[in-house]
Design a protein around this motif. Structure first.
Motif, PDB file in Angstrom:
ATOM      1  N   GLN A  18      -2.897  11.787   2.847  1.00 48.52           N
ATOM      2  CA  GLN A  18      -3.963  10.982   2.243  1.00 48.52           C
ATOM      3  C   GLN A  18      -4.104   9.624   2.918  1.00 48.52           C
ATOM      4  O   GLN A  18      -3.314   9.251   3.777  1.00 48.52           O
ATOM      5  CB  GLN A  18      -3.690  10.802   0.750  1.00 48.52           C
ATOM      6  CG  GLN A  18      -3.732  12.100  -0.034  1.00 48.52           C
ATOM      7  CD  GLN A  18      -3.652  11.860  -1.536  1.00 48.52           C
ATOM      8  OE1 GLN A  18      -4.045  10.812  -2.033  1.00 48.52           O
ATOM      9  NE2 GLN A  18      -3.145  12.844  -2.262  1.00 48.52           N
ATOM     10  N   HIS A  19      -5.111   8.882   2.495  1.00 52.49           N
ATOM     11  CA  HIS A  19      -5.326   7.547   3.041  1.00 52.49           C
ATOM     12  C   HIS A  19      -4.497   6.523   2.282  1.00 52.49           C
ATOM     13  O   HIS A  19      -3.902   6.837   1.248  1.00 52.49           O
ATOM     14  CB  HIS A  19      -6.814   7.197   2.951  1.00 52.49           C
ATOM     15  CG  HIS A  19      -7.342   7.150   1.559  1.00 52.49           C
ATOM     16  ND1 HIS A  19      -7.556   8.275   0.801  1.00 52.49           N
ATOM     17  CD2 HIS A  19      -7.688   6.096   0.774  1.00 52.49           C
ATOM     18  CE1 HIS A  19      -8.017   7.927  -0.384  1.00 52.49           C
ATOM     19  NE2 HIS A  19      -8.110   6.617  -0.426  1.00 52.49           N
ATOM     20  N   LEU A  20      -4.452   5.330   2.782  1.00 46.74           N
ATOM     21  CA  LEU A  20      -3.721   4.257   2.120  1.00 46.74           C
ATOM     22  C   LEU A  20      -4.447   3.819   0.862  1.00 46.74           C
ATOM     23  O   LEU A  20      -5.673   3.687   0.835  1.00 46.74           O
ATOM     24  CB  LEU A  20      -3.564   3.047   3.033  1.00 46.74           C
ATOM     25  CG  LEU A  20      -2.425   3.103   4.035  1.00 46.74           C
ATOM     26  CD1 LEU A  20      -2.781   3.970   5.212  1.00 46.74           C
ATOM     27  CD2 LEU A  20      -2.058   1.694   4.498  1.00 46.74           C
ATOM     28  N   LEU A  71       5.370   1.982  13.839  1.00 50.83           N
ATOM     29  CA  LEU A  71       4.661   0.727  14.135  1.00 50.83           C
ATOM     30  C   LEU A  71       3.743   0.304  13.004  1.00 50.83           C
ATOM     31  O   LEU A  71       3.143  -0.771  13.065  1.00 50.83           O
ATOM     32  CB  LEU A  71       3.853   0.870  15.418  1.00 50.83           C
ATOM     33  CG  LEU A  71       4.647   1.151  16.689  1.00 50.83           C
ATOM     34  CD1 LEU A  71       3.713   1.360  17.876  1.00 50.83           C
ATOM     35  CD2 LEU A  71       5.629   0.006  16.975  1.00 50.83           C
ATOM     36  N   GLY A  72       3.590   1.132  11.991  1.00 51.20           N
ATOM     37  CA  GLY A  72       2.676   0.795  10.906  1.00 51.20           C
ATOM     38  C   GLY A  72       1.242   0.851  11.366  1.00 51.20           C
ATOM     39  O   GLY A  72       0.882   1.628  12.261  1.00 51.20           O
ATOM     40  N   PHE A  96       3.786   0.744   2.664  1.00 48.93           N
ATOM     41  CA  PHE A  96       3.534  -0.293   3.658  1.00 48.93           C
ATOM     42  C   PHE A  96       3.373  -1.646   2.979  1.00 48.93           C
ATOM     43  O   PHE A  96       2.585  -1.790   2.038  1.00 48.93           O
ATOM     44  CB  PHE A  96       2.256   0.002   4.450  1.00 48.93           C
ATOM     45  CG  PHE A  96       2.333   1.228   5.312  1.00 48.93           C
ATOM     46  CD1 PHE A  96       1.891   2.449   4.834  1.00 48.93           C
ATOM     47  CD2 PHE A  96       2.841   1.155   6.597  1.00 48.93           C
ATOM     48  CE1 PHE A  96       1.952   3.592   5.630  1.00 48.93           C
ATOM     49  CE2 PHE A  96       2.911   2.283   7.413  1.00 48.93           C
ATOM     50  CZ  PHE A  96       2.470   3.499   6.912  1.00 48.93           C
ATOM     51  N   LEU A 104      -4.056   0.886  -2.473  1.00 51.47           N
ATOM     52  CA  LEU A 104      -3.394  -0.333  -2.896  1.00 51.47           C
ATOM     53  C   LEU A 104      -2.487  -0.067  -4.097  1.00 51.47           C
ATOM     54  O   LEU A 104      -2.907   0.524  -5.085  1.00 51.47           O
ATOM     55  CB  LEU A 104      -4.428  -1.385  -3.278  1.00 51.47           C
ATOM     56  CG  LEU A 104      -3.871  -2.729  -3.702  1.00 51.47           C
ATOM     57  CD1 LEU A 104      -3.290  -3.469  -2.490  1.00 51.47           C
ATOM     58  CD2 LEU A 104      -4.947  -3.577  -4.377  1.00 51.47           C
ATOM     59  N   GLY A 162     -10.476   4.592   4.565  1.00 53.47           N
ATOM     60  CA  GLY A 162     -10.988   5.945   4.714  1.00 53.47           C
ATOM     61  C   GLY A 162      -9.856   6.936   4.858  1.00 53.47           C
ATOM     62  O   GLY A 162      -8.674   6.563   4.860  1.00 53.47           O
ATOM     63  N   PRO A 195       6.078  -1.748   9.390  1.00 54.46           N
ATOM     64  CA  PRO A 195       6.178  -0.423  10.012  1.00 54.46           C
ATOM     65  C   PRO A 195       6.204   0.720   9.008  1.00 54.46           C
ATOM     66  O   PRO A 195       6.044   1.871   9.390  1.00 54.46           O
ATOM     67  CB  PRO A 195       7.492  -0.497  10.784  1.00 54.46           C
ATOM     68  CG  PRO A 195       8.285  -1.517  10.066  1.00 54.46           C
ATOM     69  CD  PRO A 195       7.303  -2.537   9.574  1.00 54.46           C
ATOM     70  N   GLY A 196       6.395   0.406   7.738  1.00 56.80           N
ATOM     71  CA  GLY A 196       6.400   1.448   6.715  1.00 56.80           C
ATOM     72  C   GLY A 196       7.796   1.913   6.344  1.00 56.80           C
ATOM     73  O   GLY A 196       8.722   1.863   7.165  1.00 56.80           O
ATOM     74  N   TYR A 228       0.847  -1.181   0.000  1.00 59.85           N
ATOM     75  CA  TYR A 228       0.000   0.000   0.000  1.00 59.85           C
ATOM     76  C   TYR A 228       0.888   1.238   0.000  1.00 59.85           C
ATOM     77  O   TYR A 228       1.996   1.233   0.531  1.00 59.85           O
ATOM     78  CB  TYR A 228      -0.897   0.033   1.235  1.00 59.85           C
ATOM     79  CG  TYR A 228      -2.014  -0.975   1.256  1.00 59.85           C
ATOM     80  CD1 TYR A 228      -1.819  -2.256   1.770  1.00 59.85           C
ATOM     81  CD2 TYR A 228      -3.278  -0.651   0.764  1.00 59.85           C
ATOM     82  CE1 TYR A 228      -2.857  -3.182   1.794  1.00 59.85           C
ATOM     83  CE2 TYR A 228      -4.319  -1.577   0.795  1.00 59.85           C
ATOM     84  CZ  TYR A 228      -4.105  -2.829   1.311  1.00 59.85           C
ATOM     85  OH  TYR A 228      -5.134  -3.744   1.338  1.00 59.85           O
ATOM     86  N   GLN A 254       0.829   5.508   0.894  1.00 58.00           N
ATOM     87  CA  GLN A 254       0.129   6.608   1.549  1.00 58.00           C
ATOM     88  C   GLN A 254       0.825   7.906   1.178  1.00 58.00           C
ATOM     89  O   GLN A 254       1.922   8.200   1.679  1.00 58.00           O
ATOM     90  CB  GLN A 254       0.116   6.412   3.059  1.00 58.00           C
ATOM     91  CG  GLN A 254      -0.695   7.455   3.812  1.00 58.00           C
ATOM     92  CD  GLN A 254      -0.721   7.197   5.310  1.00 58.00           C
ATOM     93  OE1 GLN A 254       0.202   6.636   5.882  1.00 58.00           O
ATOM     94  NE2 GLN A 254      -1.789   7.627   5.968  1.00 58.00           N
ATOM     95  N   PHE A 263       0.548  -5.367   9.100  1.00 54.95           N
ATOM     96  CA  PHE A 263       1.248  -4.368   8.310  1.00 54.95           C
ATOM     97  C   PHE A 263       2.680  -4.217   8.825  1.00 54.95           C
ATOM     98  O   PHE A 263       2.947  -4.308  10.017  1.00 54.95           O
ATOM     99  CB  PHE A 263       0.554  -3.005   8.425  1.00 54.95           C
ATOM    100  CG  PHE A 263      -0.662  -2.876   7.562  1.00 54.95           C
ATOM    101  CD1 PHE A 263      -1.867  -3.454   7.932  1.00 54.95           C
ATOM    102  CD2 PHE A 263      -0.607  -2.171   6.367  1.00 54.95           C
ATOM    103  CE1 PHE A 263      -2.991  -3.327   7.137  1.00 54.95           C
ATOM    104  CE2 PHE A 263      -1.729  -2.038   5.556  1.00 54.95           C
ATOM    105  CZ  PHE A 263      -2.919  -2.615   5.951  1.00 54.95           C
TER     106      PHE A 263
END
Lengths: 114, 112
Positions: free
Chosen positions: A42-44, B41-42, A90, A46, B104, A106-107, A36, A38, A104
């Protein structure tokens, strides 16, 4: 227990450089794999997903990822990044038979310098 | 426009207060999820629901409750907020097992 690790916390690249973000997971069963993205504020969304079949999957915006089962890895790649790719990425793993086992990583924060 | 709507977008809350974060989807997805996102932590799953009338605990459920009275709505309640619940909360939905999630815009909650 299931876990997902991402190799880099923050990556800085110049435009046109190649990108590879590492993702490894620990789980012995059958999984679905996702990346994903981000974008700032904004939101995540795909980028791409792997459920079965060809382990090399292509996603949106020129991204691709390769599932290597023996290494429990699902690394994300892009041959030439753009400034607009600046975002948080992510990796996520879900167990095929369970709604609640979605983990998920940690990014990885990617900054692309023009 | 189809998608997931969260409200409020941000909130500052006094510790000890009760708060409900709202989430509505119009995609008729069976499954819905609440995650919290914390730096380093994601995303961690708080609660989920695989169909209306059913809910389950995720990785970090303590201090939170959910309900799923119908397909579209999945509110998250903090009964008595604590500072450690300061986070960005994302609601998500998916058609079912083995599908990707749709997220969202998030609710930024600060508990002081």
């Amino acid at each position: 227990a299931q876990s997902v690790s991402q190799h880099n916390h923050h990556v800085i690249l110049s435009e046109a450089a190649s990108l590879e973000l590492g993702c490894n997971y620990s789980y012995g069963g059958t999984v679905n794999l996702f990346w994903y993205v981000q974008y700032p504020g904004q939101h995540l969304q795909l980028l791409l997903k792997y459920f079965s079949g060809d382990p090399l999957v292509k996603g949106i915006k020129g991204f691709e990822a390769e599932f290597i089962k023996s290494k429990f890895s699902f690394n994300l790649r892009k041959p030439s990044v753009q400034w607009s790719d600046t975002a948080e990425y992510f990796c996520a793993v879900s167990v095929k038979t369970s709604y609640d086992k979605v983990i998920f990583g940690p990014g990885t924060s990617l900054s692309v310098i023009p | 426009i189809a998608g997931i709507t969260q409200a409020p977008t941000s909130q500052i809350l006094a510790a000890g207060r009760r708060m409900t974060l709202r989430c509505t989807q119009d995609m008729r997805h069976n499954a819905m999820y609440w995650y919290r996102q914390d730096l380093g932590l994601g995303l961690r799953l708080i609660h989920y629901s695989n169909t209306a009338g059913t809910t389950g605990k995720g990785e970090v459920p303590d201090g939170y409750s959910v309900s799923r009275a119908n397909t579209d709505d999945f509110p998250l309640t903090l009964a008595s907020a604590v500072p450690s619940q300061t986070s960005v909360y994302f609601c998500a939905s998916s058609p079912g097992l083995n599908t990707e999630a749709f997220f969202g815009q998030g609710t930024r909650l600060t508990v002081v």
